[in-house]
Design an enzyme around this catalytic site. Structure first.
Site, PDB file in Angstrom:
ATOM      1  CB  CYS A   1      73.531  35.670  45.052  1.00 51.74           C
ATOM      2  SG  CYS A   1      74.657  35.290  43.680  1.00 51.74           S
TER       3      CYS A   1
ATOM      4  CG  ASP B   1      30.962  22.351  40.405  1.00 53.46           C
ATOM      5  OD1 ASP B   1      31.692  22.632  39.434  1.00 53.46           O
ATOM      6  OD2 ASP B   1      29.838  21.839  40.275  1.00 53.46           O
TER       7      ASP B   1
ATOM      8  CG  ASP C   1      27.428  27.641  39.657  1.00 53.10           C
ATOM      9  OD1 ASP C   1      26.617  27.945  38.787  1.00 53.10           O
ATOM     10  OD2 ASP C   1      27.468  26.532  40.219  1.00 53.10           O
TER      11      ASP C   1
END
Length: 788
Positions: free
Chosen positions: A30, A656, A455
């Site tokens: 638990c 990138d 971009d």
């Protein structure tokens, strides 16, 4: 830094001087167990942070320096807390370690299943038989001294064989003065069982006490154990399904490779392959390592890494990745990355890290879990005392039943599973789609994204520009071939995509190049170089203007190029405008569709580019982007992202992962488009392994679906306990007393509340089992969530 040590199991990159280790933890049941293990690990000197996941049964620990020193201390600390720390890689090969752990889990599941079936069978017999003895003519005449020991004989193996795991768990934590879910179950069922044993073998004690009945609750204690075991069995099965994504990735890893040495082919274990080894991959075989094709042509199915089903053509010089499937050609591959450095290993680490991380919302559940079990024992004690002192006769019977119901119905399991299961399934669903999510915080934050900054180069476009046209200025005295030769020589060796495009064009034309005598890169402008004694400027209009070059001869050609969505690179030689090179970069297929989908979702799209405004506007119009910021220098991208955040926007930066690293870090959520093999995987919170923008919308949808599921789970876990613990404590009796004015509970509800409104402990056990299973089942729905 990244390291693998024999004693560390799974090791992940962390900050300098730190290592992140991952261990299996056994014996947790638990959310209270999670807190206890985290505290035990955090108390060990050298441990910086410790995070434990109930759903995966794993601990992620960040340690200072080498992991060997605190290893035994961590194991001992967890043992003192009542649990077992397991090291996936401590006994050798990681493949074997994972197989061993999976084998142990399967064996444990089989053992749990046997005990559950046994308990269900005997509990069903008791639940059916005990009421019948007083209802069926003839059976009511059988003496209690005969029937009651028979019921005792049926209930005892359920209590102590099928339910042994609860006693064992209680003892492990109880010897250190703690309690958990096992303690609640053991205490509740033991109370009902012990009361029944006393009533069976010492009925005179009850008969001599006015107002008490020698009632038996063997059926109750057995049914509770059976139902709780059934809940744990279903929960274990659901856990296995929720972590299927990582197991599927691990299963992809090949075990053997064919290596060529001195013309002789050897089949060796994958662990023995070294970088620079030459590996042969036959048609239809799995590629064992990351590498570069040195001979042969084929197509490769990379869908297991990128999610893209279309095979990719491979020729000498192309990169291939381990675990992908070779098509119909024979390939010779030079190994470049093996073992922990391979793309697949890094992906597995990322997915495991994400699944082991905690969302910020989990802090509330953790805080409640820390006091949950003691609070439940307190409520049960108050319930027992109140009903014994103030309840109707038989008061002791009602006191025991209500206290047992409180202990049984309380469910910290659901609290502990609410967020981890959603994260596990959500990140696994993302990995299958080619969306790698680094941690739960990024997953939680992505749902609030309302601005996506793109971009241009390599994100909206393919990132592989080509020279479309070379224009010379006749007055400069330099013709077009010579202009290209000088510019390509000036750009030689540069890693900028435009420079590489110019070099490729010169190579295509078989133009011989020379090395520049001097080269200066000017950020956001271009380059200044000296080639064969001549000074060249190559870049945008701002660069040439700043150096005092007259641009009149280039304005018309530059404007025409920009109108065609091409980038004009202006050229000056010895201070005189000499011409320009038009560079084009094709837009990614589906970019306009992806932008339109983001806008439909209510997300604004912004494009950043270093191109001049006219070129940027043309590209943005083609992509369907309304807001454009052109002539942006690389260092300005992060500032623009911060400005958007200052406006109260939740910003995702898509780039990138290398050139855009500062902007990715500045955004609320950085999303890198890559192949899953570059630095983007290590820097961005989210990496799209497919080079397309559709993944941005998919990542946002995945985040929204996962967080929605997480909130549903938490609402259920909290609501269940808040609503049903008072009912178990006897609120139903008071409620029915008011509503029915002392009349009996309606017959249809009597199996749940009896005649007087008390919650049946068997029903409480069923509700507790269902609560955990329902959380798991709700999380598993994410596997079918529509994110594309």
């Amino acid at each position: 830094m990244t390291a693998e040590t024999p004693d560390s199991g799974t090791t992940t990159a962390a900050r300098e001087g730190e290592q992140q280790l991952r261990f299996a933890v056994r014996g947790m049941s638990c959310a209270s167990c999670v807190r206890r293990v985290e505290r035990a690990l955090s108390s060990v000197p050298g441990v910086s942070t410790a995070s434990v996941n109930l759903a995966t049964e794993e601990a992620s620990v960040t340690v200072q320096g080498a992991p060997r020193a605190p290893l035994e201390a961590m194991r001992a600390a967890v043992d003192r807390a009542g649990y077992e720390l397991r090291l996936p890689g401590e006994d050798g090969d990681e493949h074997e370690a994972h197989d061993r752990l999976e084998s142990e889990r399967r064996a444990e599941y089989a053992a749990l299943k046997r005990r559950t079936v046994f308990a269900l069978a005997l509990a069903a017999a008791l639940v059916a038989a005990m009421p019948l003895t007083s209802l069926v003519p003839g059976l009511d005449r059988i003496p209690h001294r005969v029937l009651h020991p028979l019921f005792f004989a049926l209930a005892t193996p359920v209590q102590f064989w099928a339910g042994w795991r609860f006693y064992l768990g209680t003892w492990k934590v109880g010897r250190h003065g703690a309690a958990d879910m096992n303690t609640l179950i053991a205490a509740g069922t033991s109370a009902a069982y012990a009361y029944s044993v006393a009533a069976t073998f010492a009925p005179a004690v009850f008969e001599s006490t006015a107002g008490l009945e020698a009632a038996l609750y063997f059926d109750t204690s057995s049914a509770i154990i059976a139902l709780v075991l059934l809940g744990r069995l279903l929960e274990a099965r659901a856990k296995g399904q929720s972590s299927q994504a990582v197991r599927s990735l691990i299963a992809l890893r090949p075990r053997l490779a064919r290596v060529v040495e001195d013309g002789v082919e050897y089949e060796i274990p994958l662990a023995a392959v070294q970088p620079a080894d030459e590996v042969i991959v036959k048609p239809g075989e799995q590629i064992p390592v990351d590498g570069e094709v040195v001979d042969g042509n084929s197509t490769v199915d990379e869908s297991m890494l990128t999610g893209e089903s279309v095979p990719v053509k491979k020729a000498p010089g192309d990169a291939v990745f381990g675990a992908t499937m070779n098509g119909g050609g024979l390939l010779h591959v030079r190994a470049t990355a093996v073992g922990a450095d391979s793309a697949l290993a890094r992906i597995i680490r990322l997915v495991e890290d994400a699944q082991g991380s905690k969302a910020p919302i989990q802090r509330l559940a953790d805080a409640i879990a820390a006091v949950f079990v003691p609070a439940v024992f307190g409520v049960a004690a108050v319930t027992f005392a109140a009903w014994w002192a103030l309840g109707p006769e038989p008061a002791l019977t009602f006191a025991i039943l209500n206290a047992v119901a409180v202990l049984i119905i309380a469910c910290p399991c659901a609290l502990g599973l609410a967020t981890p299961t959603a994260i596990i399934v959500g990140t696994g669903r993302g990995a299958a789609r080619g969306i790698l999510i680094r941690d739960a915080q990024a997953l939680e934050q992505a749902r609030r994204i309302d601005v996506v900054v793109l971009d241009k180069t390599g994100t909206i476009t393919e990132g592989r520009p080509e020279v479309a046209l070379v224009v010379d200025v006749p007055a400069s005295g330099v013709d077009e071939p010579e202009l290209l030769r000088l510019v390509a020589s000036a750009e030689r060796g540069s890693e900028h995509p435009y420079a590489q495009a110019i070099e490729r064009e010169a190579e295509r034309r078989a133009i011989a190049l020379v090395w520049p005598q001097r080269l200066e890169a000017i950020a956001g402008r271009g380059i200044a170089a000296r080639v064969e004694g001549r000074d060249l400027l190559v870049g945008n209009a701002r660069l040439l203007a700043e150096r005092g070059v007259a641009l009149d001869a280039l304005r018309e050609a530059a404007a025409a190029a920009a109108a065609r969505a091409r980038t004009p690179l202006l050229i000056a030689i010895d201070g005189v405008a000499a011409g320009l090179v038009e560079v084009t970069d094709r837009m990614r297929e589906g970019a306009p569709r992806a932008v339109a989908e983001l806008r439909r979702m209510g997300v604004k799209v912004v494009m950043l580019t270093g191109d001049q405004q006219v070129t940027a506007d043309a590209i943005a119009a083609e992509a369907g982007i309304e807001r454009v910021q052109a002539e942006v220098r690389p260092e300005d991208k992060a500032r623009i992202v911060q400005e958007l955040r200052a406006e109260g926007r939740v910003v995702a930066m898509v780039g990138d992962g290398i050139n855009d690293a500062p902007a990715l870090a500045a955004a609320d959520v950085g999303i890198a488009i890559g192949t899953g093999t570059d630095v983007a995987m290590e820097t961005a919170p989210v990496t799209l392994m497919r080079p397309d923008l559709d993944g941005v919308a998919a990542a946002i949808r995945l985040s929204r679906a996962t967080m929605r599921t997480m909130y549903q789970n938490l609402a259920w876990a909290f609501g269940y306990n808040v609503a049903l613990i008072p009912v178990a404590a006897g609120a139903g009796y008071l409620l029915w007393g008011v509503l029915l004015d002392g009349a009996a509970v309606p017959g249809v509800l009597q199996p749940v509340f009896g005649e007087r409104g008390f919650l049946n402990p068997i029903v409480a056990a069923g509700a507790m089992a269902i609560s955990s299973v329902s959380v798991m089942a709700n999380s598993l729905r994410l596997r079918r969530a529509r994110i594309d």
